[in-house]
Design a protein around this motif. Structure first.
Motif, PDB file in Angstrom:
ATOM      1  N   GLN A 136      -3.240  -4.347  10.200  1.00 53.27           N
ATOM      2  CA  GLN A 136      -3.773  -3.076   9.695  1.00 53.27           C
ATOM      3  C   GLN A 136      -3.676  -3.007   8.177  1.00 53.27           C
ATOM      4  OE1 GLN A 136      -1.037  -3.509  11.459  1.00 53.27           O
ATOM      5  NE2 GLN A 136       0.648  -2.190  10.801  1.00 53.27           N
ATOM      6  N   LEU A 137      -2.729  -3.708   7.582  1.00 55.48           N
ATOM      7  CA  LEU A 137      -2.625  -3.735   6.123  1.00 55.48           C
ATOM      8  C   LEU A 137      -3.753  -4.521   5.500  1.00 55.48           C
ATOM      9  CD1 LEU A 137       1.227  -4.340   5.756  1.00 55.48           C
ATOM     10  CD2 LEU A 137      -0.002  -2.180   5.481  1.00 55.48           C
ATOM     11  N   LEU A 138      -4.173  -5.604   6.147  1.00 61.16           N
ATOM     12  CA  LEU A 138      -5.282  -6.406   5.629  1.00 61.16           C
ATOM     13  C   LEU A 138      -6.601  -5.667   5.755  1.00 61.16           C
ATOM     14  CD1 LEU A 138      -4.346  -9.891   7.146  1.00 61.16           C
ATOM     15  CD2 LEU A 138      -3.849  -9.023   4.852  1.00 61.16           C
ATOM     16  N   LYS A 139      -6.749  -4.841   6.785  1.00 70.77           N
ATOM     17  CA  LYS A 139      -7.991  -4.118   7.014  1.00 70.77           C
ATOM     18  C   LYS A 139      -8.237  -3.049   5.972  1.00 70.77           C
ATOM     19  CE  LYS A 139      -8.047  -4.853  12.042  1.00 70.77           C
ATOM     20  NZ  LYS A 139      -7.909  -4.225  13.361  1.00 70.77           N
ATOM     21  N   GLN A 140      -7.195  -2.718   5.190  1.00 66.03           N
ATOM     22  CA  GLN A 140      -7.373  -1.695   4.152  1.00 66.03           C
ATOM     23  C   GLN A 140      -8.047  -2.266   2.916  1.00 66.03           C
ATOM     24  OE1 GLN A 140      -3.712   0.392   3.425  1.00 66.03           O
ATOM     25  NE2 GLN A 140      -3.300   0.666   5.585  1.00 66.03           N
ATOM     26  N   GLY A 141      -8.361  -3.561   2.975  1.00 66.23           N
ATOM     27  CA  GLY A 141      -9.087  -4.168   1.874  1.00 66.23           C
ATOM     28  C   GLY A 141      -8.236  -4.529   0.685  1.00 66.23           C
ATOM     29  N   VAL A 142      -6.929  -4.645   0.888  1.00 67.23           N
ATOM     30  CA  VAL A 142      -6.054  -5.003  -0.244  1.00 67.23           C
ATOM     31  C   VAL A 142      -5.959  -6.517  -0.329  1.00 67.23           C
ATOM     32  CG1 VAL A 142      -4.739  -2.904  -0.061  1.00 67.23           C
ATOM     33  CG2 VAL A 142      -3.997  -4.880   1.233  1.00 67.23           C
ATOM     34  N   VAL A 196       7.366  -5.588  -1.431  1.00 69.46           N
ATOM     35  CA  VAL A 196       6.103  -6.325  -1.316  1.00 69.46           C
ATOM     36  C   VAL A 196       4.902  -5.508  -1.792  1.00 69.46           C
ATOM     37  CG1 VAL A 196       4.560  -7.527   0.292  1.00 69.46           C
ATOM     38  CG2 VAL A 196       7.016  -7.730   0.574  1.00 69.46           C
ATOM     39  N   SER A 197       5.061  -4.172  -1.931  1.00 64.99           N
ATOM     40  CA  SER A 197       3.918  -3.293  -2.230  1.00 64.99           C
ATOM     41  C   SER A 197       2.820  -3.526  -1.197  1.00 64.99           C
ATOM     42  CB  SER A 197       3.381  -3.548  -3.646  1.00 64.99           C
ATOM     43  OG  SER A 197       4.380  -3.354  -4.611  1.00 64.99           O
ATOM     44  N   PRO A 198       3.099  -3.300   0.089  1.00 64.55           N
ATOM     45  CA  PRO A 198       2.192  -3.741   1.158  1.00 64.55           C
ATOM     46  C   PRO A 198       0.823  -3.080   1.155  1.00 64.55           C
ATOM     47  CG  PRO A 198       3.866  -2.259   2.046  1.00 64.55           C
ATOM     48  CD  PRO A 198       4.272  -2.578   0.637  1.00 64.55           C
ATOM     49  N   PHE A 199       0.691  -1.910   0.531  1.00 68.04           N
ATOM     50  CA  PHE A 199      -0.594  -1.212   0.546  1.00 68.04           C
ATOM     51  C   PHE A 199      -1.498  -1.591  -0.624  1.00 68.04           C
ATOM     52  CE2 PHE A 199       2.386   1.649   2.797  1.00 68.04           C
ATOM     53  CZ  PHE A 199       1.765   1.648   4.037  1.00 68.04           C
ATOM     54  N   THR A 200      -0.953  -2.290  -1.605  1.00 71.93           N
ATOM     55  CA  THR A 200      -1.751  -2.626  -2.784  1.00 71.93           C
ATOM     56  C   THR A 200      -1.701  -4.107  -3.153  1.00 71.93           C
ATOM     57  OG1 THR A 200       0.126  -2.082  -4.238  1.00 71.93           O
ATOM     58  CG2 THR A 200      -1.459  -0.318  -3.787  1.00 71.93           C
ATOM     59  N   ASN A 201      -0.890  -4.883  -2.497  1.00 72.29           N
ATOM     60  CA  ASN A 201      -0.706  -6.298  -2.844  1.00 72.29           C
ATOM     61  C   ASN A 201      -1.867  -7.139  -2.310  1.00 72.29           C
ATOM     62  OD1 ASN A 201       0.169  -8.976  -3.161  1.00 72.29           O
ATOM     63  ND2 ASN A 201       2.301  -8.445  -2.749  1.00 72.29           N
ATOM     64  N   PRO A 202      -2.628  -7.810  -3.175  1.00 69.88           N
ATOM     65  CA  PRO A 202      -3.782  -8.592  -2.722  1.00 69.88           C
ATOM     66  C   PRO A 202      -3.423  -9.975  -2.177  1.00 69.88           C
ATOM     67  CG  PRO A 202      -3.617  -8.731  -5.095  1.00 69.88           C
ATOM     68  CD  PRO A 202      -2.514  -7.808  -4.652  1.00 69.88           C
ATOM     69  N   LEU A 203      -2.139 -10.315  -2.180  1.00 69.71           N
ATOM     70  CA  LEU A 203      -1.723 -11.678  -1.810  1.00 69.71           C
ATOM     71  C   LEU A 203      -1.148 -11.779  -0.397  1.00 69.71           C
ATOM     72  CD1 LEU A 203       0.112 -12.632  -5.135  1.00 69.71           C
ATOM     73  CD2 LEU A 203      -2.244 -13.173  -4.490  1.00 69.71           C
ATOM     74  N   ALA A 227       5.961  13.279  -5.649  1.00 72.46           N
ATOM     75  CA  ALA A 227       5.215  13.283  -4.397  1.00 72.46           C
ATOM     76  C   ALA A 227       4.393  12.009  -4.202  1.00 72.46           C
ATOM     77  CB  ALA A 227       4.294  14.504  -4.329  1.00 72.46           C
ATOM     78  N   LEU A 228       4.662  11.314  -3.107  1.00 75.54           N
ATOM     79  CA  LEU A 228       3.910  10.115  -2.731  1.00 75.54           C
ATOM     80  C   LEU A 228       3.615  10.143  -1.242  1.00 75.54           C
ATOM     81  CD1 LEU A 228       5.852   7.343  -4.694  1.00 75.54           C
ATOM     82  CD2 LEU A 228       3.469   7.987  -5.054  1.00 75.54           C
ATOM     83  N   ILE A 229       2.451   9.628  -0.866  1.00 76.76           N
ATOM     84  CA  ILE A 229       2.073   9.469   0.528  1.00 76.76           C
ATOM     85  C   ILE A 229       1.844   7.976   0.749  1.00 76.76           C
ATOM     86  CG2 ILE A 229       0.390  10.028   2.334  1.00 76.76           C
ATOM     87  CD1 ILE A 229      -0.221  12.609   0.748  1.00 76.76           C
ATOM     88  N   PRO A 230       2.633   7.315   1.606  1.00 74.20           N
ATOM     89  CA  PRO A 230       2.504   5.860   1.772  1.00 74.20           C
ATOM     90  C   PRO A 230       1.070   5.428   2.078  1.00 74.20           C
ATOM     91  CG  PRO A 230       4.450   6.657   2.911  1.00 74.20           C
ATOM     92  CD  PRO A 230       3.697   7.882   2.455  1.00 74.20           C
ATOM     93  N   GLY A 231       0.595   4.453   1.329  1.00 75.98           N
ATOM     94  CA  GLY A 231      -0.738   3.904   1.577  1.00 75.98           C
ATOM     95  C   GLY A 231      -1.873   4.673   0.953  1.00 75.98           C
ATOM     96  N   ARG A 232      -1.569   5.735   0.211  1.00 77.71           N
ATOM     97  CA  ARG A 232      -2.619   6.546  -0.404  1.00 77.71           C
ATOM     98  C   ARG A 232      -2.305   6.770  -1.889  1.00 77.71           C
ATOM     99  NH1 ARG A 232      -5.889   9.519   3.061  1.00 77.71           N
ATOM    100  NH2 ARG A 232      -5.370   9.334   5.284  1.00 77.71           N
ATOM    101  N   PRO A 233      -3.335   7.067  -2.684  1.00 78.91           N
ATOM    102  CA  PRO A 233      -3.060   7.439  -4.078  1.00 78.91           C
ATOM    103  C   PRO A 233      -2.171   8.678  -4.119  1.00 78.91           C
ATOM    104  CG  PRO A 233      -5.403   7.004  -3.745  1.00 78.91           C
ATOM    105  CD  PRO A 233      -4.783   7.040  -2.384  1.00 78.91           C
ATOM    106  N   ALA A 234      -1.396   8.805  -5.165  1.00 82.03           N
ATOM    107  CA  ALA A 234      -0.525   9.972  -5.296  1.00 82.03           C
ATOM    108  C   ALA A 234      -1.353  11.250  -5.328  1.00 82.03           C
ATOM    109  CB  ALA A 234       0.291   9.850  -6.580  1.00 82.03           C
ATOM    110  N   PRO A 235      -0.942  12.282  -4.598  1.00 79.22           N
ATOM    111  CA  PRO A 235      -1.698  13.539  -4.616  1.00 79.22           C
ATOM    112  C   PRO A 235      -1.597  14.227  -5.973  1.00 79.22           C
ATOM    113  CG  PRO A 235       0.382  13.828  -3.450  1.00 79.22           C
ATOM    114  CD  PRO A 235       0.256  12.356  -3.735  1.00 79.22           C
ATOM    115  N   VAL A 236      -2.695  14.811  -6.417  1.00 81.18           N
ATOM    116  CA  VAL A 236      -2.694  15.542  -7.687  1.00 81.18           C
ATOM    117  C   VAL A 236      -2.091  16.922  -7.440  1.00 81.18           C
ATOM    118  CG1 VAL A 236      -4.102  16.576  -9.499  1.00 81.18           C
ATOM    119  CG2 VAL A 236      -4.674  14.300  -8.617  1.00 81.18           C
ATOM    120  N   LEU A 237      -0.976  17.183  -8.071  1.00 77.48           N
ATOM    121  CA  LEU A 237      -0.289  18.460  -7.922  1.00 77.48           C
ATOM    122  C   LEU A 237      -0.367  19.301  -9.191  1.00 77.48           C
ATOM    123  CD1 LEU A 237       2.973  17.375  -6.047  1.00 77.48           C
ATOM    124  CD2 LEU A 237       0.842  18.227  -5.062  1.00 77.48           C
TER     125      LEU A 237
END
Length: 376
Positions: A370-376, A95-102, A257-267
């Motif tokens: 909480q997923l909707l509150k992230q503004g997605v 579902v891509s829950p952290f980025t899906n606008p639907l 490297a990925l952190i759920p719900g956040r942009p990928a960290p720059v390594l």
């Protein structure tokens, strides 16, 4: 119960949510399965293979899904597909829950949406863990992508013309994808170093014959779900210094490297790329979430400062046949306990922690606000 398996329409997506094997098992459990024509073609599963297992073919998405009680997908429903699924139907997919606008639209349509990314990482749910099954494929294929673009040998070769030294591979992140990348690179004869913020990964890394590179940390870098957590600024500074040292010596870097719900960290910064040897390769498996290297470009292979950066966003789809087989089994294992053969419906038991964790919405109610509150 009527199950629909539609064609995946997202760009570069060749996987399918059910294979002839799993369709046969759903039918054996008393379900009827409708497969949209061509759903498995890109993954080398022809329509006739589904028919041979007892499935019925439909001409398009609407015909497959209009009466379906359960829709099986790889990617989330698109905006135009939502209206073609009947109210009260269950949809199981990534579902891509952290980025899906639907997300709210799924609830408003009265759908019961199961998000396979949110299946908890517990022993009982390992056979349902789509993130692990697909990451395993991504880690393997990442090494093959690196080999394709690296213009030297991976193993050490002793020839009459002289000795070729083995490639030096740096893997960033020792999760499922990273561990598979380590194992594959080692099988190909490379020398492998591994960086991960989680000290607990050291034993697994070393068991695969790689060298673990770590930065001492006061806080635990692993959260309760087994994922890496974001670290403080002092740690990030020391991390960057250590990575820069090892990156300059690497022939190939594979970042996971990925952190759920956040942009990928720059390594891997641009300065680190500049320090790498000409002809080096970076395979950025985090490119879909912004990338572990800011020079990576989504779904492109580019050369920057003499270094080739591979930014394929959907690596599992490059191995669509096996990726689909594993994904389809994950879905079958997830759904089988819920199928009530006598009632001919899906029994959703909210007392089951796996089901409760994965269910996003039901009966018009969104269950993870909480997923909707992230503004997605």
């Amino acid at each position: 119960m009527l199950i629909a398996v539609p064609v995946e329409t997202q760009l570069y997506e060749k996987r399918v949510a059910a294979t002839p094997e799993t369709v046969g098992k759903f039918i054996a459990s008393g379900c009827t399965v409708v497969v949209e024509k061509g759903a498995g073609s890109a993954a080398s599963y022809p329509d006739q293979a589904y028919v041979d297992k007892g499935a019925v073919l439909a001409d398009d998405f609407a015909a497959a899904c209009v009466n379906a009680d359960l829709v099986l997908k790889v990617r989330p429903l698109s905006a135009d597909q939502i209206a073609m699924v009947k109210k009260g139907a269950a949809v199981v997919s990534l579902v891509s829950p952290f980025t899906n606008p639907l997300l709210q639209q799924y609830a408003d349509a009265g759908l019961a949406c199961f998000c396979m990314e949110m299946v908890p990482r517990i022993s009982r749910a390992q056979s349902m863990d789509v993130l692990s099954s697909q990451a395993n494929i991504a880690g393997y294929r990442a090494v093959l992508l690196a080999m394709e673009h690296y213009q030297r040998f991976f193993p050490m070769l002793m020839t009459a013309a002289g000795t070729v030294q083995p490639a030096k591979v740096l893997v960033m992140g020792a999760g499922v994808a990273g561990l598979q990348a380590i194992a594959t690179a080692r099988r190909m004869g490379a020398n492998v170093e591994v960086f991960d913020v989680r000290a607990a990964a050291k034993e697994q890394v070393e068991s695969l014959g790689a060298r673990f590179v770590e930065v001492a940390a006061d806080a635990d870098a692993e959260d309760a779900s087994g994922y890496a957590r974001e670290m403080d600024d002092d740690y990030k500074r020391r991390q960057a210094e250590l990575i820069a040292h090892h990156a300059a010596r690497a022939d190939v870097i594979i970042t996971t490297a990925l952190i759920p719900g956040r942009p990928a960290p720059v390594l891997v910064t641009e300065e680190m790329v500049k320090s790498m040897k000409p002809g080096s390769v970076i395979v950025d498996l985090a490119v879909e979430m912004g990338g572990n290297c800011p020079l990576s470009e989504l779904d492109a292979v580019v050369v920057r400062h003499g270094v080739t950066l591979v930014g394929v966003s959907n690596v599992p789809s490059l191995m669509a046949t096996d990726a689909s087989a594993l994904y389809a089994r994950n879905l079958l294992n997830f759904l089988a306990p819920m199928i009530d053969r006598e009632a001919g419906e899906l029994k959703i038991n909210m007392d089951d922690e796996v089901i409760a964790a994965a269910l996003l919405c039901r009966d018009g109610q969104f269950l993870k606000p909480q997923l909707l509150k992230q503004g997605v």
